[in-house]
Design an enzyme around this catalytic site. Sequence first.
Site, PDB file in Angstrom:
ATOM      1  N   HIS A  24       4.580   5.643   5.709  1.00  0.00           N
ATOM      2  CA  HIS A  24       4.037   4.737   4.696  1.00  0.00           C
ATOM      3  C   HIS A  24       3.632   3.461   5.434  1.00  0.00           C
ATOM      4  O   HIS A  24       4.482   2.687   5.866  1.00  0.00           O
ATOM      5  CB  HIS A  24       5.121   4.470   3.643  1.00  0.00           C
ATOM      6  CG  HIS A  24       4.592   3.903   2.364  1.00  0.00           C
ATOM      7  ND1 HIS A  24       3.750   4.605   1.530  1.00  0.00           N
ATOM      8  CD2 HIS A  24       4.783   2.702   1.767  1.00  0.00           C
ATOM      9  CE1 HIS A  24       3.451   3.866   0.479  1.00  0.00           C
ATOM     10  NE2 HIS A  24       4.064   2.698   0.608  1.00  0.00           N
ATOM     11  N   LYS A 169      -2.948   2.311  -5.394  1.00  0.00           N
ATOM     12  CA  LYS A 169      -2.931   1.048  -4.637  1.00  0.00           C
ATOM     13  C   LYS A 169      -3.070   1.416  -3.172  1.00  0.00           C
ATOM     14  O   LYS A 169      -2.333   2.268  -2.677  1.00  0.00           O
ATOM     15  CB  LYS A 169      -1.612   0.355  -4.953  1.00  0.00           C
ATOM     16  CG  LYS A 169      -1.195  -0.747  -4.023  1.00  0.00           C
ATOM     17  CD  LYS A 169      -0.180  -1.632  -4.720  1.00  0.00           C
ATOM     18  CE  LYS A 169       0.911  -2.104  -3.808  1.00  0.00           C
ATOM     19  NZ  LYS A 169       1.814  -3.054  -4.455  1.00  0.00           N
ATOM     20  N   LYS A 171      -2.956   0.334   0.765  1.00  0.00           N
ATOM     21  CA  LYS A 171      -2.398  -0.670   1.662  1.00  0.00           C
ATOM     22  C   LYS A 171      -3.417  -0.949   2.748  1.00  0.00           C
ATOM     23  O   LYS A 171      -3.795  -0.019   3.500  1.00  0.00           O
ATOM     24  CB  LYS A 171      -1.106  -0.133   2.290  1.00  0.00           C
ATOM     25  CG  LYS A 171       0.040  -0.056   1.306  1.00  0.00           C
ATOM     26  CD  LYS A 171       0.484  -1.447   0.925  1.00  0.00           C
ATOM     27  CE  LYS A 171       1.796  -1.416   0.173  1.00  0.00           C
ATOM     28  NZ  LYS A 171       2.191  -2.745  -0.293  1.00  0.00           N
ATOM     29  N   ASP A 200      -3.623  -3.785  -1.659  1.00  0.00           N
ATOM     30  CA  ASP A 200      -2.562  -4.739  -1.334  1.00  0.00           C
ATOM     31  C   ASP A 200      -2.692  -5.076   0.144  1.00  0.00           C
ATOM     32  O   ASP A 200      -2.563  -4.203   1.005  1.00  0.00           O
ATOM     33  CB  ASP A 200      -1.192  -4.101  -1.613  1.00  0.00           C
ATOM     34  CG  ASP A 200      -0.051  -5.104  -1.478  1.00  0.00           C
ATOM     35  OD1 ASP A 200      -0.323  -6.263  -1.119  1.00  0.00           O
ATOM     36  OD2 ASP A 200       1.106  -4.721  -1.752  1.00  0.00           O
ATOM     37  N   GLU A 226      -4.220  -7.668  -4.243  1.00  0.00           N
ATOM     38  CA  GLU A 226      -2.843  -8.180  -4.243  1.00  0.00           C
ATOM     39  C   GLU A 226      -2.550  -8.943  -2.959  1.00  0.00           C
ATOM     40  O   GLU A 226      -2.792  -8.442  -1.856  1.00  0.00           O
ATOM     41  CB  GLU A 226      -1.900  -6.971  -4.385  1.00  0.00           C
ATOM     42  CG  GLU A 226      -0.437  -7.307  -4.363  1.00  0.00           C
ATOM     43  CD  GLU A 226       0.421  -6.074  -4.682  1.00  0.00           C
ATOM     44  OE1 GLU A 226      -0.105  -5.069  -5.210  1.00  0.00           O
ATOM     45  OE2 GLU A 226       1.628  -6.117  -4.394  1.00  0.00           O
ATOM     46  N   ASP A 251       2.152 -11.543  -5.108  1.00  0.00           N
ATOM     47  CA  ASP A 251       3.321 -10.680  -4.914  1.00  0.00           C
ATOM     48  C   ASP A 251       4.366 -11.409  -4.047  1.00  0.00           C
ATOM     49  O   ASP A 251       5.312 -11.989  -4.570  1.00  0.00           O
ATOM     50  CB  ASP A 251       2.899  -9.347  -4.296  1.00  0.00           C
ATOM     51  CG  ASP A 251       4.070  -8.395  -4.142  1.00  0.00           C
ATOM     52  OD1 ASP A 251       5.133  -8.657  -4.744  1.00  0.00           O
ATOM     53  OD2 ASP A 251       3.959  -7.382  -3.418  1.00  0.00           O
ATOM     54  N   LYS A 275       9.077  -8.295  -9.514  1.00  0.00           N
ATOM     55  CA  LYS A 275      10.053  -7.406  -8.875  1.00  0.00           C
ATOM     56  C   LYS A 275      11.447  -7.959  -9.173  1.00  0.00           C
ATOM     57  O   LYS A 275      11.671  -9.170  -9.013  1.00  0.00           O
ATOM     58  CB  LYS A 275       9.812  -7.355  -7.370  1.00  0.00           C
ATOM     59  CG  LYS A 275       8.475  -6.739  -7.015  1.00  0.00           C
ATOM     60  CD  LYS A 275       8.208  -6.684  -5.530  1.00  0.00           C
ATOM     61  CE  LYS A 275       6.871  -5.972  -5.296  1.00  0.00           C
ATOM     62  NZ  LYS A 275       6.423  -6.027  -3.910  1.00  0.00           N
ATOM     63  N   GLU A 329       4.323   0.156 -10.638  1.00  0.00           N
ATOM     64  CA  GLU A 329       4.248   1.007  -9.438  1.00  0.00           C
ATOM     65  C   GLU A 329       5.651   1.553  -9.141  1.00  0.00           C
ATOM     66  O   GLU A 329       6.086   1.579  -7.993  1.00  0.00           O
ATOM     67  CB  GLU A 329       3.697   0.204  -8.255  1.00  0.00           C
ATOM     68  CG  GLU A 329       4.504  -1.049  -7.965  1.00  0.00           C
ATOM     69  CD  GLU A 329       3.958  -1.910  -6.837  1.00  0.00           C
ATOM     70  OE1 GLU A 329       2.816  -1.709  -6.404  1.00  0.00           O
ATOM     71  OE2 GLU A 329       4.702  -2.798  -6.390  1.00  0.00           O
TER      72      GLU A 329
HETATM   73  C1  MUC Z   1       4.357  -4.383  -1.959  1.00  0.00           C
HETATM   74  O1  MUC Z   1       4.000  -5.294  -1.246  1.00  0.00           O
HETATM   75  O2  MUC Z   1       3.852  -4.315  -3.052  1.00  0.00           O
HETATM   76  C2  MUC Z   1       5.061  -1.732  -3.275  1.00  0.00           C
HETATM   77  C3  MUC Z   1       4.410  -0.538  -3.248  1.00  0.00           C
HETATM   78  C4  MUC Z   1       4.254  -0.192  -1.907  1.00  0.00           C
HETATM   79  O3  MUC Z   1       3.718   0.803  -1.451  1.00  0.00           O
HETATM   80  O4  MUC Z   1       4.756  -1.171  -1.136  1.00  0.00           O
HETATM   81  C5  MUC Z   1       5.447  -2.090  -1.949  1.00  0.00           C
HETATM   82  C6  MUC Z   1       5.424  -3.460  -1.479  1.00  0.00           C
HETATM   83 MG    MG Z   2       2.573  -6.091  -2.618  1.00  0.00          MG
END
Ligand code: MUC
Ligand code: MG
Length: 380
Positions: A24, A169, A171, A200, A226, A251, A275, A329
């Site tokens: 991941h 989402k 990354k 994000d 994000e 975030d 969160k 999420e």
């Molecule tokens: C984040 O920064 O949002 C949330 C979902 C994911 O894949 O990583 C987290 C952290």
């Molecule tokens: Mg995030």
Amino acid sequence: MSHTPIPIDSVDVLLLDLPTIRPHQLSVTTMRRQKLVLVRVRAADGVTGWGEATTIGGLAYGEESPESMRVNIDAYMAPLLLGADATSPGARMRDLRTHLQGNRFSLCAIETALYDAQARRLGVPLSSLFGGRVRDSLPVAWTLASGDTERDIAEAERMLEQKRHRIFKLKIGARDVLADVAHVAAIKRALGDHASVRVDVNQAWSETDAMLGMGMLEQAGVDLVEQPIAAGNDEGMRRLRRMNRIPLMADEALHGPTDAFRLAECRASDVFAIKITQSGGLRGAQQVAAIAEAANVGLYGGTMLEGAVGTIASAQLFSTFTELAWGTELFGPLLLTEDILRTPLDYRDFSLHLPSGPGLGIDIDEEKVAFLQRRSGRGA
Ligand code: MUC
Ligand code: MG
């Protein structure tokens, strides 16, 4: 009516080091394992409560690590709890906050365990202690973070087919802006209007990168950006929000109600990722939601990629929010190769369905937890 206190008998911290189903990849780290941090509180009436304080990539995401939490809870928090009344979570958390600074993840796990136990004692779901549910299921996004465009597209198509997720989402931030935008645009093109695609950046961009990237992401049909820039740069977030049409979500900038108030006041984001760990617990997260509602900021139910305990604790709270326009999420348990529940969480129809039982509403397999703890070894 007189109140009979029920003393807290034990506070245990359990670390479980579990492999993820695939790497991941975030801009700050690539996770191949996740170390769950579980807190178990037992009281003299035999009632047990569970909480979770899992982080992302050890120390990669915040100032607390699984190992530091175990030391701090054992040495400083448990002694303040042992023998005190388990039926008043609010009083217990006030006592801890009077004597400790920071440590919001640890405090979240302890508070969750106290509320889980108290809700079980009363025979009601945890959500009932926070105003009650306005919904019984929550839309759940999936994060595409394999690092490979074709693999991400295949993964998203599988999720759509299985009706598991239709919000994705992505990354980004580990590569340069143009390469990242090309990756995102290819995924959005492949999925079309069947899915919401969001990104994000995990703070990886400079403000100029973000200005360039956000414009191109809007053109590509992305719905939400994000935390593109550093968490401390409120002014930068405000400028980006003013100069772009694509919605902007805070975030890492959001560590509880004080940050929520400041960000709302300076109009630094359109949406808050709430969160429970970052908010210092369920009550802190509820206060963040109240500030967002008052300030017309949208809400998104975030995750720290926790296992079942933190995930369902978050779901119990998010189910009470009047507004949750951006969904959640809460997919953490689906990223892990091992489950610690006798009955897994109920993911179907693009949503997580909440259990109806008392407390967190889950049945933890303590033998499996003990086995996974042994397998995790001394370092965990
Ligand atoms: C984040 O920064 O949002 C949330 C979902 C994911 O894949 O990583 C987290 C952290
Ligand atoms: Mg995030």
